[in-house]
Design a protein around this motif. Structure first.
Motif, mmCIF file in Angstrom:
data_model
loop_
_atom_site.group_PDB
_atom_site.id
_atom_site.type_symbol
_atom_site.label_atom_id
_atom_site.label_comp_id
_atom_site.label_asym_id
_atom_site.label_seq_id
_atom_site.Cartn_x
_atom_site.Cartn_y
_atom_site.Cartn_z
ATOM 1 N N VAL A 268 8.279 1.818 13.102
ATOM 2 C CA VAL A 268 7.828 3.183 13.390
ATOM 3 C C VAL A 268 7.970 4.046 12.135
ATOM 4 C CG1 VAL A 268 8.224 5.247 14.791
ATOM 5 C CG2 VAL A 268 8.330 2.985 15.848
ATOM 6 N N GLU A 269 9.094 3.937 11.442
ATOM 7 C CA GLU A 269 9.302 4.726 10.227
ATOM 8 C C GLU A 269 8.306 4.346 9.131
ATOM 9 O OE1 GLU A 269 11.124 7.492 9.624
ATOM 10 O OE2 GLU A 269 11.400 7.349 11.786
ATOM 11 N N ALA A 270 8.012 3.045 8.994
ATOM 12 C CA ALA A 270 7.045 2.599 7.988
ATOM 13 C C ALA A 270 5.668 3.193 8.256
ATOM 14 C CB ALA A 270 6.978 1.074 7.951
ATOM 15 N N VAL A 271 5.252 3.208 9.535
ATOM 16 C CA VAL A 271 3.949 3.780 9.890
ATOM 17 C C VAL A 271 3.974 5.293 9.674
ATOM 18 C CG1 VAL A 271 2.258 4.138 11.731
ATOM 19 C CG2 VAL A 271 3.386 1.917 11.486
ATOM 20 N N LYS A 272 5.065 5.951 10.045
ATOM 21 C CA LYS A 272 5.178 7.399 9.850
ATOM 22 C C LYS A 272 5.030 7.780 8.385
ATOM 23 C CE LYS A 272 8.020 8.914 13.721
ATOM 24 N NZ LYS A 272 9.308 9.494 14.128
ATOM 25 N N GLN A 273 5.435 6.877 7.501
ATOM 26 C CA GLN A 273 5.355 7.151 6.070
ATOM 27 C C GLN A 273 4.146 6.489 5.418
ATOM 28 O OE1 GLN A 273 9.183 6.245 4.357
ATOM 29 N NE2 GLN A 273 10.227 7.610 5.761
ATOM 30 N N GLY A 274 3.363 5.720 6.201
ATOM 31 C CA GLY A 274 2.216 5.018 5.638
ATOM 32 C C GLY A 274 2.630 4.017 4.576
ATOM 33 N N ASP A 275 3.761 3.358 4.786
ATOM 34 C CA ASP A 275 4.369 2.469 3.791
ATOM 35 C C ASP A 275 4.200 1.008 4.194
ATOM 36 O OD1 ASP A 275 5.957 1.120 1.968
ATOM 37 O OD2 ASP A 275 7.643 2.515 2.148
ATOM 38 N N ILE A 276 3.159 0.366 3.656
ATOM 39 C CA ILE A 276 2.880 -1.023 4.012
ATOM 40 C C ILE A 276 3.967 -1.972 3.528
ATOM 41 C CG2 ILE A 276 1.410 -1.428 2.003
ATOM 42 C CD1 ILE A 276 1.100 -2.987 5.539
ATOM 43 N N SER A 277 4.618 -1.668 2.423
ATOM 44 C CA SER A 277 5.662 -2.579 1.930
ATOM 45 C C SER A 277 6.844 -2.648 2.900
ATOM 46 C CB SER A 277 6.131 -2.175 0.534
ATOM 47 O OG SER A 277 6.712 -0.893 0.556
ATOM 48 N N ARG A 278 7.100 -1.579 3.631
ATOM 49 C CA ARG A 278 8.171 -1.595 4.637
ATOM 50 C C ARG A 278 7.689 -2.179 5.968
ATOM 51 N NH1 ARG A 278 10.520 4.172 4.874
ATOM 52 N NH2 ARG A 278 11.801 3.209 6.480
ATOM 53 N N LEU A 279 6.363 -2.176 6.201
ATOM 54 C CA LEU A 279 5.807 -2.731 7.430
ATOM 55 C C LEU A 279 5.608 -4.248 7.333
ATOM 56 C CD1 LEU A 279 4.594 -2.108 10.252
ATOM 57 C CD2 LEU A 279 2.404 -1.762 9.107
ATOM 58 N N LYS B 125 -0.837 -12.950 6.674
ATOM 59 C CA LYS B 125 0.057 -11.818 6.441
ATOM 60 C C LYS B 125 -0.317 -11.103 5.139
ATOM 61 C CE LYS B 125 5.003 -10.909 6.267
ATOM 62 N NZ LYS B 125 6.321 -11.516 6.521
ATOM 63 N N GLU B 126 -0.649 -11.869 4.099
ATOM 64 C CA GLU B 126 -0.996 -11.288 2.803
ATOM 65 C C GLU B 126 -2.302 -10.499 2.885
ATOM 66 O OE1 GLU B 126 -0.187 -14.574 3.251
ATOM 67 O OE2 GLU B 126 1.863 -14.398 2.490
ATOM 68 N N GLN B 127 -3.301 -11.052 3.562
ATOM 69 C CA GLN B 127 -4.569 -10.340 3.727
ATOM 70 C C GLN B 127 -4.361 -9.057 4.526
ATOM 71 O OE1 GLN B 127 -6.538 -13.684 5.602
ATOM 72 N NE2 GLN B 127 -8.078 -13.738 3.969
ATOM 73 N N ALA B 128 -3.591 -9.160 5.610
ATOM 74 C CA ALA B 128 -3.319 -7.999 6.455
ATOM 75 C C ALA B 128 -2.607 -6.908 5.655
ATOM 76 C CB ALA B 128 -2.482 -8.398 7.665
ATOM 77 N N HIS B 129 -1.705 -7.314 4.776
ATOM 78 C CA HIS B 129 -0.994 -6.359 3.920
ATOM 79 C C HIS B 129 -1.997 -5.497 3.138
ATOM 80 C CE1 HIS B 129 2.203 -5.020 1.084
ATOM 81 N NE2 HIS B 129 1.185 -4.998 0.239
ATOM 82 N N PHE B 130 -2.978 -6.135 2.509
ATOM 83 C CA PHE B 130 -3.945 -5.395 1.694
ATOM 84 C C PHE B 130 -4.880 -4.531 2.542
ATOM 85 C CE2 PHE B 130 -2.704 -8.764 -1.290
ATOM 86 C CZ PHE B 130 -2.288 -7.954 -2.336
ATOM 87 N N ILE B 131 -5.289 -5.048 3.703
ATOM 88 C CA ILE B 131 -6.167 -4.273 4.592
ATOM 89 C C ILE B 131 -5.444 -3.020 5.094
ATOM 90 C CG2 ILE B 131 -7.352 -4.295 6.823
ATOM 91 C CD1 ILE B 131 -7.913 -7.340 6.220
ATOM 92 N N LEU B 132 -4.204 -3.195 5.533
ATOM 93 C CA LEU B 132 -3.434 -2.056 6.038
ATOM 94 C C LEU B 132 -3.059 -1.095 4.906
ATOM 95 C CD1 LEU B 132 -1.237 -3.952 8.624
ATOM 96 C CD2 LEU B 132 -3.036 -2.285 9.129
#
Length: 136
Positions: A35-46, A67-74
């Protein structure tokens, strides 16, 4: 106005996992760090909470990704849609899976976010699906 065809995936999602409102004392469906990662828009924490394969449904992009592809898309989604607020509206549980529905607000837009989280045998909660729909 959305057509039934556009809303069908949402209704199937709710039917399969059973809609329930958050109740006091009930375990949170998403780890607080998610929740905190999304609140901050922080993909590295998500990213640590993403399953090895994850289904993403975003405006203009959908499929099952590594997971790697999803990281870049998000990461691109968060970069293009700077969050101003995020809150969980509903959540529910069924067997080893939970879902959460949240409201993601940007400066000029609003999105509905759906998370499907499954708990592994070793007790780790991993995100298996994220759906992001633009609200009109």
């Amino acid at each position: 106005m959305k057509t039934l065809k556009q809303l069908l995936p949402f209704f199937v999602f709710l039917l399969v996992f059973g809609l329930s409102h958050a109740q006091s004392g009930e375990k949170d469906p998403l780890p607080a760090k998610v929740v905190e990662a999304v609140k901050q828009g922080d993909i590295s924490r998500l990213s640590p909470f993403l399953n090895d394969k994850i289904e993403l449904v975003l405006p203009g992009e959908s499929g099952i990704f590594s997971k790697e592809q999803a990281h870049f898309i998000l990461r691109n989604f968060f970069k293009d849609n700077k969050v101003t607020s995020f809150q969980i509206l509903h959540h529910g549980t069924r067997q080893n899976a939970t879902f959460a529905i949240g409201e993601y607000k940007c400066a000029n837009e609003q999105f509905r976010m759906y998370f499907l989280v499954k708990t592994t045998e070793d007790g780790k909660s991993l995100i298996h699906q994220i759906r992001i729909e633009k609200q009109e």
